[in-house]
Motif scaffolding. Sequence first.
Motif, PDB file in Angstrom:
ATOM      1  N   PHE A 119     -65.228 -30.211 -28.644  1.00 54.61           N
ATOM      2  CA  PHE A 119     -66.542 -30.121 -28.000  1.00 54.61           C
ATOM      3  C   PHE A 119     -67.103 -31.518 -27.776  1.00 54.61           C
ATOM      4  O   PHE A 119     -67.017 -32.379 -28.646  1.00 54.61           O
ATOM      5  N   ARG A 120     -67.689 -31.708 -26.577  1.00 55.56           N
ATOM      6  CA  ARG A 120     -68.405 -32.955 -26.264  1.00 55.56           C
ATOM      7  C   ARG A 120     -69.738 -32.571 -25.642  1.00 55.56           C
ATOM      8  O   ARG A 120     -69.814 -31.703 -24.772  1.00 55.56           O
ATOM      9  N   GLY A 121     -70.817 -33.237 -26.093  1.00 54.63           N
ATOM     10  CA  GLY A 121     -72.130 -32.942 -25.551  1.00 54.63           C
ATOM     11  C   GLY A 121     -73.070 -34.116 -25.698  1.00 54.63           C
ATOM     12  O   GLY A 121     -72.724 -35.164 -26.257  1.00 54.63           O
ATOM     13  N   SER A 122     -74.287 -33.928 -25.165  1.00 59.50           N
ATOM     14  CA  SER A 122     -75.310 -34.966 -25.282  1.00 59.50           C
ATOM     15  C   SER A 122     -76.673 -34.301 -25.397  1.00 59.50           C
ATOM     16  O   SER A 122     -76.877 -33.183 -24.905  1.00 59.50           O
ATOM     17  N   THR A 123     -77.599 -34.998 -26.056  1.00 62.08           N
ATOM     18  CA  THR A 123     -78.977 -34.500 -26.210  1.00 62.08           C
ATOM     19  C   THR A 123     -79.947 -35.633 -25.917  1.00 62.08           C
ATOM     20  O   THR A 123     -79.621 -36.823 -26.068  1.00 62.08           O
ATOM     21  N   SER A 124     -81.126 -35.268 -25.522  1.00 61.93           N
ATOM     22  CA  SER A 124     -82.188 -36.246 -25.237  1.00 61.93           C
ATOM     23  C   SER A 124     -83.309 -36.066 -26.251  1.00 61.93           C
ATOM     24  O   SER A 124     -83.651 -34.944 -26.631  1.00 61.93           O
ATOM     25  N   GLY A 125     -83.887 -37.178 -26.702  1.00 63.04           N
ATOM     26  CA  GLY A 125     -84.969 -37.116 -27.675  1.00 63.04           C
ATOM     27  C   GLY A 125     -85.645 -38.464 -27.825  1.00 63.04           C
ATOM     28  O   GLY A 125     -85.684 -39.262 -26.882  1.00 63.04           O
ATOM     29  N   PHE A 126     -86.125 -38.727 -29.031  1.00 62.22           N
ATOM     30  CA  PHE A 126     -86.838 -39.979 -29.315  1.00 62.22           C
ATOM     31  C   PHE A 126     -86.222 -40.634 -30.541  1.00 62.22           C
ATOM     32  O   PHE A 126     -85.906 -39.956 -31.533  1.00 62.22           O
ATOM     33  N   CYS A 127     -86.032 -41.926 -30.451  1.00 60.75           N
ATOM     34  CA  CYS A 127     -85.475 -42.695 -31.562  1.00 60.75           C
ATOM     35  C   CYS A 127     -86.528 -43.692 -32.069  1.00 60.75           C
ATOM     36  O   CYS A 127     -87.524 -43.986 -31.397  1.00 60.75           O
ATOM     37  N   ASN A 128     -86.292 -44.208 -33.256  1.00 60.26           N
ATOM     38  CA  ASN A 128     -87.179 -45.222 -33.846  1.00 60.26           C
ATOM     39  C   ASN A 128     -86.676 -46.628 -33.591  1.00 60.26           C
ATOM     40  O   ASN A 128     -87.227 -47.598 -34.139  1.00 60.26           O
ATOM     41  N   THR A 129     -85.639 -46.785 -32.810  1.00 62.08           N
ATOM     42  CA  THR A 129     -85.058 -48.084 -32.481  1.00 62.08           C
ATOM     43  C   THR A 129     -85.075 -48.255 -30.963  1.00 62.08           C
ATOM     44  O   THR A 129     -84.637 -47.329 -30.246  1.00 62.08           O
ATOM     45  N   PRO A 130     -85.565 -49.339 -30.424  1.00 69.84           N
ATOM     46  CA  PRO A 130     -86.099 -50.518 -31.147  1.00 69.84           C
ATOM     47  C   PRO A 130     -87.532 -50.342 -31.637  1.00 69.84           C
ATOM     48  O   PRO A 130     -88.038 -51.177 -32.407  1.00 69.84           O
ATOM     49  N   ALA A 131     -88.199 -49.244 -31.176  1.00 70.70           N
ATOM     50  CA  ALA A 131     -89.577 -48.990 -31.617  1.00 70.70           C
ATOM     51  C   ALA A 131     -89.754 -47.495 -31.780  1.00 70.70           C
ATOM     52  O   ALA A 131     -88.992 -46.704 -31.214  1.00 70.70           O
ATOM     53  N   PRO A 132     -90.710 -47.050 -32.597  1.00 70.25           N
ATOM     54  CA  PRO A 132     -90.917 -45.613 -32.767  1.00 70.25           C
ATOM     55  C   PRO A 132     -91.173 -44.912 -31.440  1.00 70.25           C
ATOM     56  O   PRO A 132     -91.789 -45.456 -30.532  1.00 70.25           O
ATOM     57  N   ASN A 133     -90.675 -43.668 -31.380  1.00 72.51           N
ATOM     58  CA  ASN A 133     -90.849 -42.793 -30.214  1.00 72.51           C
ATOM     59  C   ASN A 133     -90.273 -43.382 -28.930  1.00 72.51           C
ATOM     60  O   ASN A 133     -90.806 -43.201 -27.832  1.00 72.51           O
ATOM     61  N   THR A 134     -89.159 -44.093 -29.077  1.00 76.66           N
ATOM     62  CA  THR A 134     -88.451 -44.607 -27.910  1.00 76.66           C
ATOM     63  C   THR A 134     -87.505 -43.524 -27.379  1.00 76.66           C
ATOM     64  O   THR A 134     -86.686 -42.995 -28.142  1.00 76.66           O
ATOM     65  N   PRO A 135     -87.603 -43.142 -26.084  1.00 74.90           N
ATOM     66  CA  PRO A 135     -86.671 -42.140 -25.550  1.00 74.90           C
ATOM     67  C   PRO A 135     -85.227 -42.626 -25.672  1.00 74.90           C
ATOM     68  O   PRO A 135     -84.916 -43.793 -25.424  1.00 74.90           O
ATOM     69  N   CYS A 136     -84.374 -41.724 -26.085  1.00 71.87           N
ATOM     70  CA  CYS A 136     -82.959 -42.078 -26.244  1.00 71.87           C
ATOM     71  C   CYS A 136     -82.091 -40.853 -25.999  1.00 71.87           C
ATOM     72  O   CYS A 136     -82.564 -39.718 -26.019  1.00 71.87           O
ATOM     73  N   VAL A 137     -80.822 -41.117 -25.777  1.00 72.16           N
ATOM     74  CA  VAL A 137     -79.830 -40.058 -25.552  1.00 72.16           C
ATOM     75  C   VAL A 137     -78.746 -40.191 -26.611  1.00 72.16           C
ATOM     76  O   VAL A 137     -78.237 -41.300 -26.856  1.00 72.16           O
ATOM     77  N   SER A 138     -78.381 -39.067 -27.227  1.00 73.25           N
ATOM     78  CA  SER A 138     -77.332 -39.078 -28.242  1.00 73.25           C
ATOM     79  C   SER A 138     -76.055 -38.473 -27.688  1.00 73.25           C
ATOM     80  O   SER A 138     -76.071 -37.725 -26.706  1.00 73.25           O
ATOM     81  N   THR A 139     -74.959 -38.807 -28.304  1.00 70.68           N
ATOM     82  CA  THR A 139     -73.675 -38.175 -27.986  1.00 70.68           C
ATOM     83  C   THR A 139     -73.251 -37.328 -29.183  1.00 70.68           C
ATOM     84  O   THR A 139     -73.475 -37.708 -30.340  1.00 70.68           O
ATOM     85  N   ASP A 140     -72.668 -36.184 -28.891  1.00 72.19           N
ATOM     86  CA  ASP A 140     -72.309 -35.237 -29.941  1.00 72.19           C
ATOM     87  C   ASP A 140     -70.852 -34.804 -29.780  1.00 72.19           C
ATOM     88  O   ASP A 140     -70.362 -34.635 -28.650  1.00 72.19           O
ATOM     89  N   SER A 141     -70.176 -34.602 -30.883  1.00 73.17           N
ATOM     90  CA  SER A 141     -68.785 -34.158 -30.848  1.00 73.17           C
ATOM     91  C   SER A 141     -68.510 -33.203 -32.001  1.00 73.17           C
ATOM     92  O   SER A 141     -69.078 -33.345 -33.088  1.00 73.17           O
ATOM     93  N   SER A 142     -67.663 -32.250 -31.745  1.00 70.77           N
ATOM     94  CA  SER A 142     -67.248 -31.286 -32.753  1.00 70.77           C
ATOM     95  C   SER A 142     -66.017 -30.555 -32.200  1.00 70.77           C
ATOM     96  O   SER A 142     -65.408 -31.002 -31.216  1.00 70.77           O
ATOM     97  N   SER A 143     -65.663 -29.446 -32.764  1.00 72.57           N
ATOM     98  CA  SER A 143     -64.606 -28.577 -32.239  1.00 72.57           C
ATOM     99  C   SER A 143     -64.758 -27.209 -32.884  1.00 72.57           C
ATOM    100  O   SER A 143     -65.371 -27.078 -33.952  1.00 72.57           O
ATOM    101  N   TYR A 144     -64.224 -26.209 -32.208  1.00 71.33           N
ATOM    102  CA  TYR A 144     -64.272 -24.867 -32.787  1.00 71.33           C
ATOM    103  C   TYR A 144     -62.885 -24.263 -32.777  1.00 71.33           C
ATOM    104  O   TYR A 144     -62.035 -24.572 -31.932  1.00 71.33           O
ATOM    105  N   SER A 145     -62.630 -23.385 -33.724  1.00 73.74           N
ATOM    106  CA  SER A 145     -61.424 -22.564 -33.770  1.00 73.74           C
ATOM    107  C   SER A 145     -61.872 -21.141 -34.098  1.00 73.74           C
ATOM    108  O   SER A 145     -62.981 -20.930 -34.598  1.00 73.74           O
ATOM    109  N   ALA A 146     -61.018 -20.159 -33.810  1.00 75.58           N
ATOM    110  CA  ALA A 146     -61.448 -18.772 -33.982  1.00 75.58           C
ATOM    111  C   ALA A 146     -60.254 -17.869 -34.227  1.00 75.58           C
ATOM    112  O   ALA A 146     -59.144 -18.113 -33.730  1.00 75.58           O
TER     113      ALA A 146
END
Length: 284
Positions: A119-146
Amino acid sequence: MFNTAKMALLAALFAGVAGSAFAADLAEPPVVKEAPPPVAYEQPADFGGWYIRGDIDYHWSRFGGADYTTYSATPPQIRGSFGSSSLKSAFSAGAGVGYQINQHFRTDLTGDWMFGSKFRGSTSGFCNTPAPNTPCVSTDSSSYSALLLLANAYIDIGTWHGVTPYVGAGIGGAWVKWDTLHNSDADGDFFHRGGKGWRFAYALMAGASYCLTDRVKLDVGYRYSHINGGKMFDYDTISNVGPGYDHGINVHEVRGGLRYQFGRSDCAPPPEPYVPEPEPIYTK
């Protein structure tokens, strides 16, 4: 003298008539009735019986999205979702046992293990770097089996030159396991323990089988599987994000396998027709 001659003449005439009649009886051939042609009775086709199967597939998974909560010191809490998400293709392997009810209908129970799909994904939110409540985008990774368990029913449409097209449907459940979700943004790396558990699932399939021997069939087809949504990852105390719940997974599979029929298969040659012995002919 006259009486003797008369008696001799009558005797000669009688002998001549009797001899002609006897000769005629000997010359006439006996009448013989022809026996009716034998009737062949074909035994009814006794298709059916237990079979086992083994399959492998290559599948593409489609991610239905996911929701999660970002907690703050004061309400309201922020609901979020992935801005982008995708799942890589993977392989699976399975086996099953079934019963051929007749030439056109069969059922089976199957279990398939779906190996890890990244799995590959991204989310949008707010980070504290370089200053509080700075908009930022994260990258996410995982995998699933079933582990996908299904009770299936099929309609075998007919057999032509050893090829039998079919359609089918299945219903059951899937045990889904998500690996740890790795979230990375300007504030650092965060890890959420993956969710796992049973979910409802169903499938639709179509394909064709081909007779390799009188008991073994090659089975090739397509299967669409839907796995209901469930927990994707747990709450993380450092990032204050979670838990997350996915909306379900759609799986498109190209499958191939073998079926071994214990009962009589439609691949077997038809039985020899039964021909009764002709009745004896009696003549007088």
